[in-house]
Design a protein around this motif. Structure first.
Motif, mmCIF file in Angstrom:
data_model
loop_
_atom_site.group_PDB
_atom_site.id
_atom_site.type_symbol
_atom_site.label_atom_id
_atom_site.label_comp_id
_atom_site.label_asym_id
_atom_site.label_seq_id
_atom_site.Cartn_x
_atom_site.Cartn_y
_atom_site.Cartn_z
ATOM 1 N N LEU A 50 0.891 -1.341 -0.134
ATOM 2 C CA LEU A 50 -0.153 0.146 -0.067
ATOM 3 C C LEU A 50 0.676 1.247 -0.113
ATOM 4 N N LYS A 51 0.450 2.269 -0.857
ATOM 5 C CA LYS A 51 0.860 3.595 -0.537
ATOM 6 C C LYS A 51 -0.025 4.581 -0.961
ATOM 7 N N SER A 70 5.825 -4.483 7.051
ATOM 8 C CA SER A 70 6.629 -3.692 7.096
ATOM 9 C C SER A 70 6.054 -2.082 6.954
ATOM 10 N N GLY A 71 6.686 -1.127 7.249
ATOM 11 C CA GLY A 71 5.952 0.183 7.011
ATOM 12 C C GLY A 71 5.199 0.679 8.135
ATOM 13 N N ARG A 72 4.224 1.368 7.849
ATOM 14 C CA ARG A 72 3.280 1.881 8.753
ATOM 15 C C ARG A 72 1.945 2.349 8.255
ATOM 16 N N LEU A 73 1.049 1.725 8.945
ATOM 17 C CA LEU A 73 -0.570 1.940 8.268
ATOM 18 C C LEU A 73 -1.353 2.806 9.164
ATOM 19 N N GLU A 85 2.108 -0.026 13.452
ATOM 20 C CA GLU A 85 3.511 -0.222 13.053
ATOM 21 C C GLU A 85 3.668 -1.490 12.628
ATOM 22 N N ALA A 86 4.999 -1.979 12.068
ATOM 23 C CA ALA A 86 5.327 -3.190 11.875
ATOM 24 C C ALA A 86 5.266 -3.994 12.874
ATOM 25 N N HIS A 98 -14.146 2.447 7.248
ATOM 26 C CA HIS A 98 -12.442 2.736 7.543
ATOM 27 C C HIS A 98 -11.958 2.997 5.961
ATOM 28 N N CYS A 99 -10.750 3.532 6.312
ATOM 29 C CA CYS A 99 -10.138 3.787 4.871
ATOM 30 C C CYS A 99 -8.439 3.693 5.285
ATOM 31 N N PRO A 100 -7.959 2.776 4.688
ATOM 32 C CA PRO A 100 -6.473 2.539 5.121
ATOM 33 C C PRO A 100 -5.684 3.662 4.449
ATOM 34 N N VAL A 101 -4.668 4.233 5.013
ATOM 35 C CA VAL A 101 -3.754 5.134 4.491
ATOM 36 C C VAL A 101 -2.297 4.872 4.752
ATOM 37 N N ALA A 102 -1.485 4.850 3.826
ATOM 38 C CA ALA A 102 0.088 4.499 4.100
ATOM 39 C C ALA A 102 0.804 5.732 3.330
ATOM 40 N N ASP A 103 1.481 6.347 4.351
ATOM 41 C CA ASP A 103 2.446 7.463 3.717
ATOM 42 C C ASP A 103 3.688 7.056 3.141
ATOM 43 N N GLU A 104 4.173 6.016 3.610
ATOM 44 C CA GLU A 104 5.188 5.222 2.838
ATOM 45 C C GLU A 104 4.784 3.942 2.338
ATOM 46 N N GLU A 105 5.678 3.301 1.400
ATOM 47 C CA GLU A 105 5.196 1.847 1.001
ATOM 48 C C GLU A 105 5.068 0.820 2.375
ATOM 49 N N THR A 106 4.113 0.333 2.400
ATOM 50 C CA THR A 106 3.625 -0.611 3.501
ATOM 51 C C THR A 106 3.275 -1.755 3.074
ATOM 52 N N ALA A 107 3.819 -2.847 3.479
ATOM 53 C CA ALA A 107 3.391 -4.314 3.464
ATOM 54 C C ALA A 107 2.474 -4.736 4.440
#
Length: 134
Positions: A50-51, A70-73, A85-86, A98-107
């Protein structure tokens, strides 16, 4: 006279190879595209990268488990954001928008009933069925 043959259901053979999440994640780069890596009872275990921001939606009939690999969601909820967090997981209860948001690439790893649409009741151009990942 025909012989009677007892019909038995074969016992499933257990998998003998563990699923390596890092290896599976290295097999794709598409964002917001769920990849099925296993089945558990009537549920699918899926990975996604996600990003950015997804779409607000609900799953009226099922809970949805998010585990950050990995990353942050950030899971935006109408009642307040949940930041993962991871190594952390959160279950969005059925019917909760709900609405997922990832400021950086997140797995992430998802666990939800087979056939659950990624956009839930919202539909739209981001709707994609999960693809099996070999």
């Amino acid at each position: 006279m025909a012989e009677h043959t007892e019909h038995t259901t074969p016992t499933p053979t257990p998998a003998t190879t563990p699923v390596n999440l890092a290896h599976k994640l290295s097999q794709f780069s598409e964002l917001w595209s769920q990849k099925k890596i296993a089945d558990v009872n009537d549920c699918e275990v899926k990975l996604a990268k996600l990003k950015g921001e997804f779409v607000w939606h609900t799953h009226p009939d099922t809970d949805e488990l998010f585990l950050v690999v990995s990353g942050r969601l950030t899971l935006q909820l109408r009642s307040g954001d949940v930041v993962l967090e991871a190594g952390e997981l959160f279950v969005v209860p059925r019917g909760v928008e709900h609405c997922p948001v990832a400021d950086e690439e997140t797995a992430i790893l998802l666990l939800e009933p087979a056939g659950t649409l990624n956009t839930g009741d919202a539909g739209g151009p981001l709707t994609k069925a999960a693809e099996a990942l070999g």
